[in-house]
Design a protein around this motif. Sequence first.
Motif, short mmCIF file in Angstrom:
data_model
loop_
_atom_site.label_atom_id
_atom_site.label_comp_id
_atom_site.label_asym_id
_atom_site.label_seq_id
_atom_site.Cartn_x
_atom_site.Cartn_y
_atom_site.Cartn_z
N LYS A 182 0.87 -1.18 0.00
CA LYS A 182 0.00 0.00 0.00
C LYS A 182 0.90 1.22 0.00
CE LYS A 182 -3.89 2.32 1.71
NZ LYS A 182 -3.88 3.28 0.61
N SER A 183 0.87 1.97 -1.09
CA SER A 183 1.70 3.18 -1.11
C SER A 183 0.92 4.36 -1.68
CB SER A 183 3.00 2.93 -1.90
OG SER A 183 2.74 2.61 -3.24
N LEU A 184 1.02 4.59 -2.97
CA LEU A 184 0.34 5.74 -3.55
C LEU A 184 -1.13 5.41 -3.84
CD1 LEU A 184 3.35 6.52 -5.87
CD2 LEU A 184 2.56 7.99 -4.01
N ASP A 185 -1.96 6.44 -3.75
CA ASP A 185 -3.41 6.24 -3.88
C ASP A 185 -3.82 5.55 -5.18
OD1 ASP A 185 -3.83 7.32 -1.47
OD2 ASP A 185 -4.30 9.35 -2.20
N TRP A 186 -3.10 5.87 -6.23
CA TRP A 186 -3.52 5.38 -7.54
C TRP A 186 -2.91 4.04 -7.91
CZ3 TRP A 186 0.95 5.36 -10.50
CH2 TRP A 186 1.98 6.18 -10.05
N ILE A 187 -2.18 3.46 -6.99
CA ILE A 187 -1.64 2.11 -7.22
C ILE A 187 -2.44 1.13 -6.37
CG2 ILE A 187 0.35 0.59 -6.90
CD1 ILE A 187 2.13 2.97 -7.60
N LYS A 188 -2.98 0.12 -7.03
CA LYS A 188 -3.87 -0.81 -6.33
C LYS A 188 -3.06 -1.76 -5.45
CE LYS A 188 -7.71 -3.91 -7.43
NZ LYS A 188 -7.19 -5.25 -7.22
N PRO A 189 -3.29 -1.69 -4.14
CA PRO A 189 -2.54 -2.60 -3.27
C PRO A 189 -3.14 -4.01 -3.29
CG PRO A 189 -3.98 -1.20 -1.97
CD PRO A 189 -4.22 -0.83 -3.40
N ASN A 240 2.02 5.98 3.82
CA ASN A 240 2.58 4.63 3.98
C ASN A 240 3.88 4.66 4.78
OD1 ASN A 240 3.86 5.94 1.77
ND2 ASN A 240 4.66 3.99 1.04
N ALA A 241 4.43 5.87 4.98
CA ALA A 241 5.65 5.98 5.79
C ALA A 241 5.41 6.95 6.93
CB ALA A 241 6.82 6.42 4.93
N LYS A 242 4.18 6.96 7.43
CA LYS A 242 3.87 7.98 8.43
C LYS A 242 4.56 7.75 9.76
CE LYS A 242 -0.58 5.97 9.70
NZ LYS A 242 -1.97 5.98 9.26
N SER A 243 5.05 6.54 9.99
CA SER A 243 5.79 6.31 11.22
C SER A 243 7.31 6.39 11.02
CB SER A 243 5.44 4.94 11.82
OG SER A 243 6.10 4.76 13.05
N THR A 244 7.83 5.77 9.96
CA THR A 244 9.29 5.81 9.76
C THR A 244 9.77 7.13 9.22
OG1 THR A 244 9.08 4.94 7.54
CG2 THR A 244 9.60 3.35 9.25
N ILE A 270 10.93 7.54 2.79
CA ILE A 270 10.33 6.93 1.59
C ILE A 270 11.40 6.57 0.57
CG2 ILE A 270 8.06 7.99 1.85
CD1 ILE A 270 8.91 9.99 -0.37
N HIS A 271 10.99 5.70 -0.34
CA HIS A 271 11.87 5.19 -1.39
C HIS A 271 11.83 6.16 -2.56
CE1 HIS A 271 13.64 2.47 -4.27
NE2 HIS A 271 13.81 1.55 -3.33
N ILE A 272 12.97 6.35 -3.18
CA ILE A 272 13.04 7.31 -4.28
C ILE A 272 12.12 6.91 -5.43
CG2 ILE A 272 15.04 6.21 -5.41
CD1 ILE A 272 15.91 9.27 -5.92
N VAL A 273 11.86 5.62 -5.58
CA VAL A 273 10.98 5.19 -6.66
C VAL A 273 9.53 5.57 -6.35
CG1 VAL A 273 10.13 3.20 -7.95
CG2 VAL A 273 12.56 3.39 -7.41
N GLU A 274 9.16 5.49 -5.08
CA GLU A 274 7.82 5.96 -4.69
C GLU A 274 7.70 7.46 -4.98
OE1 GLU A 274 7.25 2.91 -0.88
OE2 GLU A 274 8.07 4.90 -0.54
N PHE A 275 8.77 8.16 -4.63
CA PHE A 275 8.81 9.62 -4.81
C PHE A 275 8.72 9.98 -6.30
CE2 PHE A 275 11.56 13.59 -4.82
CZ PHE A 275 10.66 14.39 -4.14
N MET A 276 9.49 9.26 -7.12
CA MET A 276 9.49 9.55 -8.56
C MET A 276 8.17 9.19 -9.21
SD MET A 276 13.23 8.63 -10.14
CE MET A 276 13.26 6.90 -9.71
N ALA A 277 7.60 8.05 -8.81
CA ALA A 277 6.32 7.63 -9.40
C ALA A 277 5.27 8.71 -9.16
CB ALA A 277 5.87 6.31 -8.79
#
Lengths: 332, 536
Positions: free
Chosen positions: A70-77, B361-365, B368-375
Amino acid sequence: MAVWYSLLLVLGMSLFVYLGAGLLGLQAIFGIVIPYAAILVFLIGFTMRVLGWAKSPVPFRIPTTAGQQKSLDWIKPSKIDSPYTTWGVVGRMAMEVLLFRSLFRNTKAEITEGKLAYGSNKWLWLGGILFHYTFLTIVIRHLRFFTEPVPYFVQVLDNIDGMLQIGSPVIYQTDVILVAALLFLLIRRLVSPQLRYLSLPADYFPLFLILGIALSGIMMRYFAIFKVDLMSVKVLAMGLATFNPTVPEGIGVMFYIHLFFFSMLLAYFPFSKLMHLGGVFLSPTRNLPNDSRMVRHVNPWNAPVKVHTYEHYEDDFREKMIEADLPVEKQA
Amino acid sequence: MSQAPKPEELLRVSHIPPKKDWMDPRVDLIPGTWGYPGKASSLETLGLPNPREWNPTDEDWKLPPNWKEIIHEGLKERLEKYRSLKVFLDICVRCGACADKCHFFIGSGDPKNMPVLRAELLRSIYRKDFTAVGRMLGTFAGGRELTEDVIKEWFYYFHQCTECRRCSLYCPYGIDTAEITIVVRELLNLIGVNIDWILGAAANCYRTGNHLGLEPHTFKGNIDFLVDDIEEYVGVRLNPTFNRKGAEVLFIAPSGDVFADPGIFTYMGYLMLFEHIGLDYTISTYASEGGNFGLFTSQETMKRLNSKMYAEAKRLGVKWILGGECGHMWRVLHQYMDTMNGPADFLEVPKSPLTGTVFDNAKSTKMIHIVEFMADLIHHGKLKLNPKRNDYLRTTWHDSCNVSRGMGMFEEPRYVLKSVCNNFFEMPENTIREQTFCCGGGTGLNAGEFEYLRMMGGMPRAFAVKHVQEKHGVNLLVNVCALDRAILPPLMDYWAPEVAVSGLTELVANALVMEGEHDRPTDLRGEDIPGLEGDE
C-alpha cells in the motif's frame, strides 16, 4: 532405512495390541487407560507447545510480502497477499490455513536442453489438501459414536460421504481418498531422490501410523472377518465421552488396534512435526500486516547499543572535513 | 572468471543427492564457493569476539575453548528472543516444496542448498540439545551432535544463502530461511567465524559511515566527480550540499552508487532529478551508507549501523528522509528501522514539496523510497521527460528480492520505467515480482572469491534474462538495488552476454529534459545514443 524402521514400528504396535487386547485380554488397558492417557498427553502437550512459542516475542514485523504494498493512492494494493489491515491478515491466514495458498504457488524447476523451465506443480497441494480434508471429515463422522442423539450435521456429513451408494455397507468416498492421498504422500517421498535423501523416520512414521488407522478402520467396516460389534463400540465410546467408561464384551481386536493407533497419534502429536497444525497460526511471516512504515512495531527486548556518534565521527575526521569545506560542529 | 567453469559445464549440474548421508557434517571447501575470513582488525573495530588470523582451509579454526557452550547458550537466548526461530525449528514437515525454489540449489545441485536441508543443519542440533525426543532418540529423531565439523558446515552453507526469502513464499507455513540464516550467522559471529567481505564492510560503515571506508572528504570528492561528468554530458552545473543543517530532506543512498560503475550513473540520476525539481535536500557524509551490512552479521550490528540515519536527520533538523535504490537497505528500512531506532517523532510525515502528496505509507518511519517519490512526481506531470532518448534501449525489470518479498514494491518501478522508456518486456512470470530470483550474491556474497558460487546461484535469474534477450532483443536489465548493479554485470557477461545493467534513476535522468542543458547526443555514461544525432 528410515522408512523400514517406521513401518516396522507401526507393525510392531499392531502386534503389541494383538497380544495385549487379543490374547491377554487387557481390554480395559487398551480401551480405557491408553485412550485417556493419550488425550491427556495431547491436550497438555499441545497447549504447552503453543504456550512455549507464544512466550517468545516477535521482535520484528517480517511478513513475506507476496503482492503490491500500500503506497500511492492510484496504485492498487494487494489486500490479501500484502495485507495492511487486520482483515487483510485474517484473509491471508484463512487462505493459508483453509486453502493452503502458499503451497498452491508451487512450481517445479527443470533444466532441459540448456534451458531452465518452471512447470506448474500442484500435485503436492492436491495430495495435501485432500489428505487434510478427508481426515477432518472422517474425524467428524466419528462423532456419531460419541454422541446420542447424533447431531444433525454429523448425519448429513455421513450421508454426503456415502452419496455414491456403492457397496454394502456403503463406501465412504473419504476412506478411499484418504488412503490414496496418504499413499501419494508416501510414494513421492520414496520416489523423489531429493525427498528420500532428506526424509527422517519422523516423516514416515506419521504416514504409516495414519495409514494404519485408516486401514484398520476400513477392514472393520468392509471385511466380514474383521467385523466388530458396532453397538458395543458405541457403548465403549459413550462411556469414554461421559467419563463413565465400561468395556463391553465381544469387540474384535481390530477395533483395539484402530483405537491404539489413534491414541498413539494423539500422544505423538505434540512432540512431532504434526504441530504445524498449531504453528501455522503463529508464523510471523504470514500473520503480520505489511505496515511497518505506517505503524511502529515494538520489540520488547530492544536495548541500547554502542554506536559511533556524529561527535565521535567529527573528532576522527575534523581536519579533513574542514579542508574539504564540509561544515563542522566544532572548529579545530 | 578463473574459478567458474564454462557455462556449458555448469549447465550439466546434477540434482541427484550423493551417497553420503546428510547428517555427516564434513564439507569440501570447493574453491570459488566460500569467503575469506573476517580480518582481526575489522572485528576489533566492531568489538566482536575472537579476533584472530585464521583460514577456513586449516584444520584448526582457533575457536575459543568454550565454543560449544557459547553456541549452546547463544541458541538458547535466541530461542527465547525470536518466536520465528522457535516455530520454524519445530514445525517443518519436510514436504520439499522449497527445495527447487532456491537459486543456489538449482544452480549447484548440492542437497544442502535445499532450504529445508539448510535449516536441518541447525534444526538437527536444536533437536539434540533442546528437545526431549531428540535427547532420548538422537539420530533416529533427526538429532546431531554439535562438533567442530558442524561449525565448518554452517560456515559453508549459511554463506551460501542470500536471505532472499524466495523459499518462504512457497512454504505452507511461511518458514523463512532468512530467519534461520540470520541466527546461524549471529551464532557463528559469537565465536569469531565470519567472512571478510561482510565484516570489513561493516567495520567501514561503523567507522566512516559507508562500506567503502570513504572518509568524508573522499566521499564528497567522489560526488564532485559525478557533478563534473553531469556538466560534461548534460551541460548543467549542479551544487549538491553536504551535512547542511536546515535542509528539508536528507538523502541517503547505498554508497556503492557513489563509487562503482554502473551505480555511479544512478547517482548522477539522483542529482539531476533533485536539481530538476529544485528539491531542498542534503547529503550526509556521516550517514553515507544506505545498505546495512549488520543485517548479515547480527541484529545488534544492524541496529548500530542503522542508528546513524535517524541521528543525522535529527542533528541536521531535516523534515524527512529520502532513500536511494537499494535492496537489503530497504529490507532494513521497511521492516526493522522504526522498531530498532524509532520512534522518529522529531521528523514529519514525508510530503512531496512539488505534488503535495503525503506519504501515509511511511507515516511512522518518515522515510520513503526514491521510486515511490518519482512515481508520484511522474503521475502528477512534474517531470519534463523525453522517453525517446531511451528508445535505443530494450529493457526488462529485475525485481530485487528485498523490495519484493520484504516490502512489496512492484508497480511503482514499472510505472516509472514505462514512463521513461518505450521498450519494456517482462521476464517469465515465475521469475518476477514476488517470485523473483536473487542475483546470486546478496548478503555479502559479492566477494571475488565467491565468483563460482555466484555464477551458479545467478543462473535462474540470468536464464530469465536470456529468454527475453532472445525473444525481444532485450539489451538492458534495469533494477533498483546497488548489489544488483555490482553483481549482475559479470553474471550477464557469463550467461547472457550483451545485456547491460542499470539502475532505474539513471534511465529517468537520461530522459529528463534539464533546464539549460546543451545538446545531449550521449547518455549519462558518455556513450553515443544511436539515432539521436541531429534529433534534438
